[in-house]
Design a protein around this motif. Structure first.
Motif, mmCIF file in Angstrom:
data_model
loop_
_atom_site.group_PDB
_atom_site.id
_atom_site.type_symbol
_atom_site.label_atom_id
_atom_site.label_comp_id
_atom_site.label_asym_id
_atom_site.label_seq_id
_atom_site.Cartn_x
_atom_site.Cartn_y
_atom_site.Cartn_z
ATOM 1 N N ILE A 155 0.931 -1.260 -0.076
ATOM 2 C CA ILE A 155 -0.061 -0.030 0.004
ATOM 3 C C ILE A 155 1.025 1.195 0.120
ATOM 4 C CG2 ILE A 155 -0.243 -0.018 2.451
ATOM 5 C CD1 ILE A 155 -2.985 0.898 0.231
ATOM 6 N N GLN A 156 0.392 2.180 -0.864
ATOM 7 C CA GLN A 156 1.315 3.525 -0.921
ATOM 8 C C GLN A 156 0.382 4.663 -1.336
ATOM 9 O OE1 GLN A 156 4.176 3.251 -3.883
ATOM 10 N NE2 GLN A 156 5.397 4.896 -3.168
ATOM 11 N N VAL A 157 0.535 5.798 -0.620
ATOM 12 C CA VAL A 157 -0.545 6.978 -0.967
ATOM 13 C C VAL A 157 0.577 8.050 -1.148
ATOM 14 C CG1 VAL A 157 -2.269 8.462 -0.373
ATOM 15 C CG2 VAL A 157 -2.726 6.189 -0.096
ATOM 16 N N THR A 158 0.665 8.816 -2.043
ATOM 17 C CA THR A 158 1.603 9.853 -2.362
ATOM 18 C C THR A 158 1.103 11.019 -2.670
ATOM 19 O OG1 THR A 158 3.335 8.031 -2.978
ATOM 20 C CG2 THR A 158 3.742 10.413 -3.683
ATOM 21 N N VAL A 159 1.210 12.094 -2.183
ATOM 22 C CA VAL A 159 0.600 13.559 -2.440
ATOM 23 C C VAL A 159 1.845 14.664 -2.670
ATOM 24 C CG1 VAL A 159 -0.867 15.389 -1.735
ATOM 25 C CG2 VAL A 159 -1.374 13.148 -0.963
ATOM 26 N N SER A 160 1.549 15.076 -3.893
ATOM 27 C CA SER A 160 2.770 16.025 -4.316
ATOM 28 C C SER A 160 2.267 17.280 -4.828
ATOM 29 C CB SER A 160 3.547 15.316 -5.266
ATOM 30 O OG SER A 160 3.064 15.210 -6.647
ATOM 31 N N ASP A 161 2.710 18.198 -5.458
ATOM 32 C CA ASP A 161 2.284 19.464 -6.005
ATOM 33 C C ASP A 161 1.499 18.939 -7.454
ATOM 34 O OD1 ASP A 161 3.286 20.818 -3.761
ATOM 35 O OD2 ASP A 161 5.014 21.654 -4.914
ATOM 36 N N SER A 162 1.939 17.887 -7.959
ATOM 37 C CA SER A 162 1.436 17.619 -9.399
ATOM 38 C C SER A 162 0.012 16.679 -9.218
ATOM 39 C CB SER A 162 2.257 16.948 -10.147
ATOM 40 O OG SER A 162 3.034 15.848 -9.358
ATOM 41 N N GLY A 163 -0.226 16.378 -7.935
ATOM 42 C CA GLY A 163 -1.413 15.477 -7.655
ATOM 43 C C GLY A 163 -1.262 14.221 -6.629
ATOM 44 N N ALA A 164 -2.077 13.474 -6.591
ATOM 45 C CA ALA A 164 -2.091 12.287 -5.602
ATOM 46 C C ALA A 164 -1.982 11.031 -6.474
ATOM 47 C CB ALA A 164 -3.196 12.558 -4.658
ATOM 48 N N SER A 165 -1.436 10.062 -5.807
ATOM 49 C CA SER A 165 -1.326 8.774 -6.401
ATOM 50 C C SER A 165 -1.485 7.646 -5.323
ATOM 51 C CB SER A 165 -0.337 8.581 -7.369
ATOM 52 O OG SER A 165 0.842 8.616 -6.447
ATOM 53 N N ALA A 166 -2.006 6.535 -5.721
ATOM 54 C CA ALA A 166 -1.917 5.357 -4.729
ATOM 55 C C ALA A 166 -1.661 3.851 -5.471
ATOM 56 C CB ALA A 166 -3.227 5.233 -4.040
ATOM 57 N N ARG A 167 -1.312 3.256 -4.719
ATOM 58 C CA ARG A 167 -1.290 1.727 -5.091
ATOM 59 C C ARG A 167 -1.645 0.912 -3.880
ATOM 60 N NH1 ARG A 167 4.691 -0.021 -6.413
ATOM 61 N NH2 ARG A 167 3.923 0.948 -8.625
ATOM 62 N N VAL A 168 -2.660 -0.169 -4.424
ATOM 63 C CA VAL A 168 -3.212 -0.876 -3.476
ATOM 64 C C VAL A 168 -3.512 -2.268 -4.036
ATOM 65 C CG1 VAL A 168 -5.624 0.052 -3.857
ATOM 66 C CG2 VAL A 168 -5.129 -1.068 -1.885
ATOM 67 N N TYR A 169 -3.550 -3.196 -3.310
ATOM 68 C CA TYR A 169 -3.620 -4.661 -3.865
ATOM 69 C C TYR A 169 -4.865 -5.146 -3.296
ATOM 70 C CZ TYR A 169 0.980 -4.517 -5.995
ATOM 71 O OH TYR A 169 2.130 -4.194 -6.820
ATOM 72 N N LEU A 170 -5.846 -5.907 -4.265
ATOM 73 C CA LEU A 170 -6.931 -6.496 -3.836
ATOM 74 C C LEU A 170 -6.938 -8.013 -3.760
ATOM 75 C CD1 LEU A 170 -9.299 -4.263 -6.155
ATOM 76 C CD2 LEU A 170 -8.647 -3.734 -3.806
ATOM 77 N N ASP A 171 -7.308 -8.777 -2.845
ATOM 78 C CA ASP A 171 -7.440 -9.966 -2.888
ATOM 79 C C ASP A 171 -8.865 -10.534 -3.559
ATOM 80 O OD1 ASP A 171 -7.075 -12.680 -2.317
ATOM 81 O OD2 ASP A 171 -7.742 -12.483 -0.194
ATOM 82 N N VAL A 172 -8.539 -11.411 -4.502
ATOM 83 C CA VAL A 172 -9.590 -11.812 -5.456
ATOM 84 C C VAL A 172 -9.838 -13.451 -5.435
ATOM 85 C CG1 VAL A 172 -9.572 -9.723 -7.151
ATOM 86 C CG2 VAL A 172 -8.261 -11.769 -7.545
#
Length: 150
Positions: free
Chosen positions: A133-150
Motif C-alpha cells: 500500500i502506498q499513497v503519495t501527495v505532491s504538487d502535481s497530484g495524488a497517487s496510490a497503489r493498492v492490492y485487492l485479494d480476489v
C-alpha cells in the motif's frame, strides 16, 4: 500422538499463486483519489448500470492515508456485499491529520443503486490488503497503489 524428529522432512510445501489484483490510481488531490479508488474497485468486479436512488454516508478515521484508504475500500466492499449498495456518485472529503497524534478523517456522501444495477463480469474482491500500500501527495497530484485479494 507420536512426536516427530526435528530432522524429518516437512509434510507440507508452499505453493505460490496469483490471487491479487493491483491498482494504480492517480488524481488531482486526495479527495479525488479516494473517489477514483472507489470507481477502480468496482471496475475490477464489473459495471454499474443502475441509476442512483439510494444515499449513503460514510465517516472513517485512520492513523494515516494508507490505513484510511484500506478502510475506505473495505467499507465499500462491506456495503456492496452485505447491504447490496453500489455507489454511482461519490463525494469524498479527506482531512489529513494536523499532527502525528491525531487521526486522518474521511467523510463521503454517496448516491447509488441496489445490487440489481450492477453487472458482475470480473472476479469477486474478497479483501483489500496492506501489501504494498502506498499513497503519495505532491504538487502535481495524488497517487496510490493498492492490492485487492480476489
Amino acid at each position: 500422538m507420536a512426536s516427530r524428529s526435528p530432522m524429518e522432512p516437512m509434510s507440507y510445501e508452499l505453493i505460490e499463486h496469483t490471487a491479487d489484483v493491483g491498482l494504480e490510481i492517480r488524481a488531482q488531490g486526495l479527495d479525488e483519489l479516494f473517489e477514483e479508488s472507489a470507481r477502480a474497485l468496482l471496475s475490477v468486479m464489473g459495471e454499474v448500470r443502475g441509476e442512483p436512488a439510494i444515499t449513503q454516508r460514510v465517516e472513517l478515521d485512520g492513523p494515516d492515508a494508507e490505513a484510511l484508504l484500506v478502510d475506505w475500500l473495505s467499507e465499500l466492499l462491506y456495503l456492496f456485499e452485505v447491504r447490496a449498495f453500489v455507489p454511482v456518485s461519490i463525494r469524498a472529503r479527506i482531512t489529513p491529520a494536523p499532527d502525528p497524534d491525531r487521526a486522518w478523517r474521511l467523510e463521503a456522501d454517496m448516491s447509488g443503486c441496489d445490487a440489481s444495477g450492477f453487472v458482475q463480469h470480473g472476479p469477486a474482491v474478497k479483501a483489500v490488503t496492506y501489501h504494498g500500500i502506498q499513497v503519495t501527495v505532491s504538487d502535481s497530484g495524488a497517487s496510490a497503489r493498492v492490492y485487492l485479494d480476489v
